[in-house]
Design a protein around this motif. Structure first.
Motif, mmCIF file in Angstrom:
data_model
loop_
_atom_site.group_PDB
_atom_site.id
_atom_site.type_symbol
_atom_site.label_atom_id
_atom_site.label_comp_id
_atom_site.label_asym_id
_atom_site.label_seq_id
_atom_site.Cartn_x
_atom_site.Cartn_y
_atom_site.Cartn_z
ATOM 1 N N ALA A 428 13.171 6.256 -3.368
ATOM 2 C CA ALA A 428 12.009 6.435 -2.485
ATOM 3 C C ALA A 428 11.345 5.086 -2.300
ATOM 4 O O ALA A 428 11.485 4.208 -3.151
ATOM 5 C CB ALA A 428 11.010 7.408 -3.118
ATOM 6 N N CYS A 429 10.650 4.943 -1.213
ATOM 7 C CA CYS A 429 9.833 3.733 -1.026
ATOM 8 C C CYS A 429 8.667 4.098 -0.112
ATOM 9 O O CYS A 429 8.871 4.646 0.969
ATOM 10 C CB CYS A 429 10.654 2.594 -0.421
ATOM 11 N N THR A 430 7.469 3.852 -0.602
ATOM 12 C CA THR A 430 6.276 4.103 0.205
ATOM 13 C C THR A 430 5.620 2.771 0.507
ATOM 14 O O THR A 430 5.316 2.013 -0.413
ATOM 15 C CB THR A 430 5.280 5.003 -0.565
ATOM 16 N N ASP A 431 5.442 2.488 1.769
ATOM 17 C CA ASP A 431 4.744 1.260 2.147
ATOM 18 C C ASP A 431 3.273 1.580 2.341
ATOM 19 O O ASP A 431 2.933 2.572 2.991
ATOM 20 C CB ASP A 431 5.303 0.699 3.469
ATOM 21 N N ILE A 432 2.424 0.730 1.771
ATOM 22 C CA ILE A 432 0.990 0.828 2.082
ATOM 23 C C ILE A 432 0.750 -0.127 3.244
ATOM 24 O O ILE A 432 1.129 -1.300 3.183
ATOM 25 C CB ILE A 432 0.119 0.447 0.874
ATOM 26 N N LEU A 433 0.149 0.418 4.303
ATOM 27 C CA LEU A 433 -0.042 -0.371 5.515
ATOM 28 C C LEU A 433 -1.518 -0.716 5.686
ATOM 29 O O LEU A 433 -2.386 0.013 5.200
ATOM 30 C CB LEU A 433 0.402 0.427 6.743
ATOM 31 N N PHE A 434 -1.767 -1.806 6.366
ATOM 32 C CA PHE A 434 -3.146 -2.122 6.765
ATOM 33 C C PHE A 434 -3.173 -2.205 8.285
ATOM 34 O O PHE A 434 -2.230 -2.711 8.903
ATOM 35 C CB PHE A 434 -3.611 -3.441 6.145
ATOM 36 N N LYS A 435 -4.270 -1.705 8.843
ATOM 37 C CA LYS A 435 -4.379 -1.733 10.309
ATOM 38 C C LYS A 435 -4.877 -3.110 10.750
ATOM 39 O O LYS A 435 -6.080 -3.353 10.831
ATOM 40 C CB LYS A 435 -5.314 -0.614 10.781
ATOM 41 N N PHE A 436 -3.930 -4.010 10.963
ATOM 42 C CA PHE A 436 -4.266 -5.370 11.403
ATOM 43 C C PHE A 436 -4.644 -5.340 12.888
ATOM 44 O O PHE A 436 -4.230 -4.429 13.613
ATOM 45 C CB PHE A 436 -3.051 -6.287 11.220
ATOM 46 N N PRO A 437 -5.362 -6.382 13.361
ATOM 47 C CA PRO A 437 -5.695 -6.400 14.798
ATOM 48 C C PRO A 437 -4.442 -6.413 15.674
ATOM 49 O O PRO A 437 -4.495 -5.983 16.811
ATOM 50 C CB PRO A 437 -6.479 -7.707 14.967
ATOM 51 N N GLU A 443 1.523 6.248 21.370
ATOM 52 C CA GLU A 443 1.124 6.738 22.697
ATOM 53 C C GLU A 443 -0.244 7.418 22.695
ATOM 54 O O GLU A 443 -0.958 7.425 23.696
ATOM 55 C CB GLU A 443 2.195 7.676 23.254
ATOM 56 N N GLN A 444 -0.610 7.982 21.545
ATOM 57 C CA GLN A 444 -1.923 8.653 21.470
ATOM 58 C C GLN A 444 -3.039 7.663 21.145
ATOM 59 O O GLN A 444 -4.198 8.035 20.990
ATOM 60 C CB GLN A 444 -1.922 9.737 20.375
ATOM 61 N N GLY A 445 -2.679 6.407 20.985
ATOM 62 C CA GLY A 445 -3.695 5.390 20.685
ATOM 63 C C GLY A 445 -3.953 5.229 19.197
ATOM 64 O O GLY A 445 -4.888 4.538 18.789
ATOM 65 N N ASN A 446 -3.127 5.884 18.355
ATOM 66 C CA ASN A 446 -3.313 5.756 16.906
ATOM 67 C C ASN A 446 -2.609 4.507 16.389
ATOM 68 O O ASN A 446 -1.530 4.160 16.856
ATOM 69 C CB ASN A 446 -2.729 6.976 16.183
ATOM 70 N N VAL A 447 -3.232 3.885 15.402
ATOM 71 C CA VAL A 447 -2.626 2.694 14.797
ATOM 72 C C VAL A 447 -2.111 3.073 13.414
ATOM 73 O O VAL A 447 -2.868 3.573 12.583
ATOM 74 C CB VAL A 447 -3.678 1.567 14.648
ATOM 75 N N ALA A 448 -0.814 2.852 13.187
ATOM 76 C CA ALA A 448 -0.260 3.155 11.863
ATOM 77 C C ALA A 448 -0.548 1.996 10.923
ATOM 78 O O ALA A 448 -0.902 2.190 9.758
ATOM 79 C CB ALA A 448 1.235 3.395 11.957
ATOM 80 N N GLY A 449 -0.415 0.769 11.396
ATOM 81 C CA GLY A 449 -0.632 -0.399 10.539
ATOM 82 C C GLY A 449 0.662 -1.114 10.221
ATOM 83 O O GLY A 449 1.748 -0.672 10.616
ATOM 84 N N ASP A 450 0.542 -2.221 9.516
ATOM 85 C CA ASP A 450 1.712 -3.002 9.109
ATOM 86 C C ASP A 450 1.702 -3.188 7.598
ATOM 87 O O ASP A 450 0.640 -3.201 6.969
ATOM 88 C CB ASP A 450 1.703 -4.365 9.806
ATOM 89 N N GLU A 451 2.896 -3.420 7.059
ATOM 90 C CA GLU A 451 3.080 -3.375 5.601
ATOM 91 C C GLU A 451 2.281 -4.435 4.841
ATOM 92 O O GLU A 451 2.366 -5.617 5.115
ATOM 93 C CB GLU A 451 4.569 -3.558 5.290
ATOM 94 N N LEU A 452 1.548 -3.912 3.865
ATOM 95 C CA LEU A 452 0.799 -4.766 2.946
ATOM 96 C C LEU A 452 1.573 -4.844 1.637
ATOM 97 O O LEU A 452 1.671 -5.883 0.995
ATOM 98 C CB LEU A 452 -0.550 -4.068 2.702
ATOM 99 N N GLU A 453 2.134 -3.716 1.267
ATOM 100 C CA GLU A 453 2.802 -3.605 -0.032
ATOM 101 C C GLU A 453 3.830 -2.488 0.038
ATOM 102 O O GLU A 453 3.609 -1.491 0.725
ATOM 103 C CB GLU A 453 1.739 -3.289 -1.096
ATOM 104 N N GLY A 454 4.932 -2.657 -0.677
ATOM 105 C CA GLY A 454 5.927 -1.586 -0.770
ATOM 106 C C GLY A 454 6.006 -1.115 -2.211
ATOM 107 O O GLY A 454 5.996 -1.937 -3.136
#
Ligand code: GAP
Length: 686
Positions: A428-437, A443-454
């Motif tokens: 398993a691998c869970t990435d913690i993401l941060f919503k960077f600018p 498409e719904q305008g939601n931001v998932a974010g980019d990887e901060l840590e795995g």
């Protein structure tokens, strides 16, 4: 429409970072070096605070983690064993026109019309034209003058012919040469022109290299042709005549959708693997034997030193080894400021746990945590936790760490890697993401974010690999397991033995060297499973792996806040406040004497500075108005400003030895005794 605003936000952040000395471009005075960044005075403090806080949380505040500080250059065998030499690569492709390099897996699918070209040939090369003109001039001259008098022209004609001969098919040119230099009265200029042009068409250069251009629907085909001509010109085809054009309409799911340069529509080269490790040589001779690599992750040193740390730290599985340090990756496309750099720092924990079969042998069953989602509070680790519970525990621990630094849960996101995304050894691998600018919106305008840590569950892959490549045992002995195993009913033993055997066999088969046979793998798996009865096993690993630089960027983006104020005269001013959590703020307090020309105020302010200095980083400032000094500290992210005024000196006797504390985020001010100041600040910054 959100895109430009987001980019504007990044531009503001990058500009502030340079203006206030958080981050500078490396080697800036020489034009910079792509993918390398330096931390200025404020950035260096911020980074130091972040690493200290991580180290504190991961090692000093726990009984079950020990630290390590290993070298950056290690035996190249480590990178063979880890798989980095053979497989640590990104798919890379180049724009066939501009040569700009791209990560093939980062190209967004594009739809439109593809214009295919099978090749091109020179319609009539400039060089040939020039030579032809020379021939004709010479021939005309020969016609109208007595050849004996035109020796120089004859020589010129011969020379240009022989020059042509060098470039093209020899025998054809010899015939031409003969025709021209035989200066009979029957000589015919028109015939000569025809012969030469036929020759040029037949022997002009050509390319069979196929090329294509993707244009958005509705764009004129001429722009595709222009690009194609430019492409063939670059390949030495002068004034190219394009081969037959073929048109194809493609959608986002077409295999070609990711094969074009998003910036100009040119076809990209086929993706090819590009190893990301920086290579160097150890010792004075640059030979194969001296090849070494700058580490692409800090983790492998931890695995290689596992036994030494285990023996010297008196830890027992489950326990972890933590390391903070530099890592280097020759990224194909460094981007988004410091987010993807070529030199960066990692904070990695390798947490060694018992395999589930061992837990089951000792405790009868394996405990899992109820819900797969991270919960607000992490439970206390339990001895019967299997890898899933530990994995969830560490995801939650890490989220709590980020919250403690001021990154609230709503600025974070999670990505659970799908089975297809997982490395073959990972469970398993869970990435913690941060919503960077710069993080993308769906498409719904939601931001998932980019990887901060795995946070990866890496099974027993790493230690097993180092055991096989080094020949040194990486397993542990567990008396509890040995004793428990002896008491298990035969059926249970067989069941656990078989499961452990299957896992080992699976690993050994997938990572087998070419000369390893099925019998050898089967025997090794049997030996490994037999080890359970003797209390032996290879620990599994949960790995929370964070990037320092990405966290710094997240903290800066999170802290950035602007206020625009308009004064009575209608003049507006935008002020930036960096709302860092006091724990990470580069300076914890600004210390100001109200006036710099009053020695008593200055002396008192310096005494306050000296009182705080051993405990925290403070900034003493006596220049400019108090308002200006506040503004400077707001931009630096200093959470508190302490002003020493006449009341501090006892102008109002009841306020003797008190100071004003101004809070950065709301401008609130309060009066505090100097004797209470240290305790007050320590409480806020710890
Ligand atoms: N040992 C596991 C490992 O290295 P990774 O996902 O490749 O895993 C871990 O890297 C973390 O290191 C990432 O989550 C990210 O924060 C940071 N990182 C990786 N590559 C980076 C880069 N090129 N620039 C900055 N940070 C990077």
């Amino acid at each position: 429409m959100a895109e430009p605003k987001e980019n504007l936000q990044m531009e503001k952040i990058v500009s502030l970072c340079k203006r206030r000395g958080f981050v500078f471009q490396s080697s800036e005075i020489y034009g910079g070096l792509n993918g390398f960044w330096d931390y200025g005075p404020l950035g260096a403090e911020l980074k130091r605070n972040v690493k200290e806080l991580w180290w504190h949380a991961m090692t000093r505040q726990r009984d079950d983690v020990a630290g390590l500080e290993a070298t950056i250059i290690m035996s190249p065998q480590i990178w063979k064993a880890s798989g980095h030499v053979d497989t640590f690569s990104d798919p890379m492709c180049d724009c066939l026109l501009t040569k700009k390099r791209f990560r093939a897996d980062q190209i967004e699918p594009q739809s439109g019309i593809v214009y295919h070209y099978p090749g091109a040939r020179s319609s009539f090369t400039n060089e040939l034209k020039q030579s032809l003109d020379n021939q004709l001039d010479a021939a005309v001259v020969f016609r109208i003058h007595d050849p004996k008098d035109r020796e120089a022209d004859r020589k010129a004609a011969e020379k240009s012919l022989s020059d042509l001969r060098k470039e093209n098919d020899l025998s054809s040119w010899l015939k031409l040469q003969e025709a021209i230099v035989t200066l009979g009265s029957e000589y015919n200029v028109r015939e000569l022109v025809e012969t030469i042009s036929n020759f040029c068409v037949k022997h002009g250069k050509s390319s069979n290299f196929s090329f294509a251009v993707l244009l958005a629907a509705g764009k004129p085909p001429e722009s595709a042709r222009k690009l194609a001509k430019e492409f063939y010109s670059q390949r030495g085809i002068l004034e190219p005549e394009l081969g037959e054009e073929r048109i194809e309409k493609i959608g986002l799911d077409h295999p070609l959708a990711t094969r074009f340069n998003p910036e100009n529509g040119s076809l990209l080269s086929e993706p090819r693997p590009f190893n990301l490790m920086f290579k160097t040589y150890v010792g004075p001779v640059e030979s194969e034997d001296g090849i070494a690599y700058l580490r692409p992750e800090t983790a492998q040193a931890i695995f290689a030193q596992f036994k030494n740390v285990l023996e010297t730290s008196r830890q027992k599985v489950p326990f972890g080894i933590a390391q903070v340090g530099k890592a280097f990756r020759n990224e194909v496309t460094p981007r988004n400021f410091t987010f993807r750099s070529r030199e960066f720092e990692q904070m990695e924990l390798e947490f060694f746990i018992k395999p589930d079969e061992v837990i089951e042998a000792i405790h009868g069953s394996v405990a899992t945590l109820e819900t797969p989602d991270p919960k607000p509070k992490t439970p206390e680790p339990q001895p019967n936790w299997g890898w899933q519970a530990w994995h969830q525990y560490w995801v939650e621990e890490r989220v709590r760490f980020y919250e403690g630094l001021g990154l609230s849960r709503d600025t974070l996101g999670f990505h659970r890697q799908t089975p297809a995304e997982l490395a073959h050894y990972a469970r398993a691998c869970t990435d913690i993401l941060f919503k960077f600018p710069f993080s993308k919106k769906d498409e719904q305008g939601n931001v998932a974010g980019d990887e901060l840590e795995g946070i990866a569950a890496r099974s027993d892959f790493d230690l097993s690999q180092h055991q096989r490549f080094s020949g040194k045992p990486m397993g542990v002995f567990d008396e509890e397991l040995r004793a428990a195993w002896a008491k298990l009913p035969k059926e249970k033993q067989d069941d656990l033995w078989k499961r452990y055997y299957d896992n080992r066999k699976n690993y050994l088969t997938k990572s087998a060297k070419p000369d390893e046979t099925a019998e050898q793998i089967s025997k090794q798996s049997t030996d490994d499973a037999n080890g359970l009865a003797r209390g032996q096993y290879i620990p599994h690993v949960i790995e929370p792996s964070a990037g320092v630089d990405r966290l710094i960027l997240a903290l800066i983006a999170n802290a950035y806040s602007e206020v625009t104020e308009t004064d009575d005269k209608g003049k507006s001013e935008t002020r930036v406040t960096m709302k860092f959590h006091p724990r990470v703020a580069p300076f914890k307090a600004g210390i100001f004497p109200l006036l710099k020309n009053k020695p008593d105020l200055v002396a008192k302010a310096q005494a306050v500075r000296d009182l705080l200095r051993p405990w925290m980083n403070v900034f003493y400032d006596e220049g400019g108005s108090i308002g200006k000094r506040y503004a400077r500290q707001d931009e630096a992210g200093t959470p508190f400003c302490v002003t020493i005024d006449f009341d501090t000196l006892g102008e109002k006797p009841e306020l003797l030895d008190t100071v004003t504390i101004r809070h950065r985020d709301d401008g609130r001010q309060e009066r505090l005794k100097i004797s209470e100041l240290l305790a007050f600040l320590l409480l806020k910054i710890r």
